[in-house]
Design an enzyme around this catalytic site. Structure first.
Site, PDB file in Angstrom:
ATOM      1  N   ASP A   9       0.788  -1.248   0.000  1.00  0.00           N
ATOM      2  CA  ASP A   9       0.000   0.000   0.000  1.00  0.00           C
ATOM      3  C   ASP A   9       0.815   1.291   0.000  1.00  0.00           C
ATOM      4  OD1 ASP A   9      -1.849  -2.014   0.300  1.00  0.00           O
ATOM      5  OD2 ASP A   9      -2.944  -1.102   1.947  1.00  0.00           O
ATOM      6  N   LYS A 106      -7.059  -4.809  -3.511  1.00  0.00           N
ATOM      7  CA  LYS A 106      -7.869  -5.352  -2.410  1.00  0.00           C
ATOM      8  C   LYS A 106      -8.838  -4.280  -1.921  1.00  0.00           C
ATOM      9  CE  LYS A 106      -4.257  -4.175   0.971  1.00  0.00           C
ATOM     10  NZ  LYS A 106      -4.904  -3.108   1.738  1.00  0.00           N
ATOM     11  N   CYS A 148      -2.104  -2.673   7.607  1.00  0.00           N
ATOM     12  CA  CYS A 148      -1.975  -3.569   6.451  1.00  0.00           C
ATOM     13  C   CYS A 148      -0.664  -4.349   6.437  1.00  0.00           C
ATOM     14  CB  CYS A 148      -2.184  -2.782   5.156  1.00  0.00           C
ATOM     15  SG  CYS A 148      -3.903  -2.226   5.010  1.00  0.00           S
TER      16      CYS A 148
HETATM   17  C1  VGL Z   1      -4.639   0.901   5.848  1.00  0.00           C
HETATM   18  C2  VGL Z   1      -6.036   1.983   7.275  1.00  0.00           C
HETATM   19  C3  VGL Z   1      -7.090   1.806   6.437  1.00  0.00           C
HETATM   20  C4  VGL Z   1      -3.257   0.417   5.538  1.00  0.00           C
HETATM   21  C5  VGL Z   1      -5.682   0.705   4.978  1.00  0.00           C
HETATM   22  O1  VGL Z   1      -2.875   0.356   4.354  1.00  0.00           O
HETATM   23  O2  VGL Z   1      -2.527   0.100   6.486  1.00  0.00           O
HETATM   24  N1  VGL Z   1      -4.823   1.526   6.997  1.00  0.00           N
HETATM   25  N2  VGL Z   1      -6.902   1.171   5.298  1.00  0.00           N
END
Ligand code: VGL
Length: 202
Positions: A9, A106, A148
């Protein structure tokens, strides 16, 4: 033995200026790119995930986005982020994506913290891509340590892989939960290593 890298991410919304900015995210993108350039032979496969939520989800992506008028709690509910196809969902421009073999999306309509909840571009599960490539070992870098990165590393362990977290190539939302995430992963058998300890010509 075959080793994969998970880049979790590294997207505009999780870096400075984004909807859910994590401090240090932009600099991290550059550091991961340098690491990739300096370690061209360590990884048999490189995976990169992106959170990829629906814009028009009737239930706010399974309640992942705080309802209009509600404050997000930054644990289970979040500001709107990483909406599919928007600039916020794109990889940070400093992330070198040329080395990425598998792009994983995702979170379409649901909360999805782990890369294992995503699919490759051909619809493959991450588990099947790991199996097909004989991947026994996984290194994890990216954003966010306490969400994540944690979930992805935990699931890699649960899927029977040897897991290393490269601790200078991750950033977290909050310091204490990030520390707890790392100690929990270590307790479950992950190795916590510095990038300088990753052998460049393995
Ligand atoms: C994430 C919060 C909400 C992440 C994703 O990538 O860690 N954190 N969605």
């Amino acid at each position: 033995m075959a080793r994969a890298l998970f880049i979790i991410d590294v997207q505009n919304d999780f870096t400075e200026g984004g909807a859910l900015a994590v401090e240090g995210g932009a600099a991290l993108a550059g550091r991961i790119s340098r690491f990739l350039t300096e370690h061209p032979n360590v990884y048999d496969c490189v995976f990169a995930s992106r959170d990829w939520h629906d814009a028009d989800s009737a239930d706010a992506n399974g309640g992942h986005f705080a309802a209009a008028g509600d404050e997000p709690d930054y644990v289970d509910t979040w500001p709107e982020h990483c909406v599919a196809g928007t600039p916020g969902a794109a990889y940070h421009e400093d992330l070198r994506t040329r080395a990425v073999d598998f792009h994983v999306l995702k979170g379409q309509g649901v909360p999805a913290y782990s890369i294992f909840e995503g699919r490759g571009e051909g619809g493959e599960s991450v588990e099947s891509l790991l199996d097909e490539n004989g991947i026994t070992d996984v290194d994890v870098v990216g954003i966010a340590t306490d969400h994540c990165v944690f979930a992805s590393a935990r699931d890699a362990l649960e899927h029977g892989r040897e897991v290393r977290i490269i601790t200078d190539l991750i950033v977290g939302v909050a310091p204490e939960p990030s520390r707890q995430a790392l100690s929990e992963l270590a307790r479950r058998g992950a190795d916590l290593v510095l990038s300088s300890h990753v052998d460049a010509d393995l």
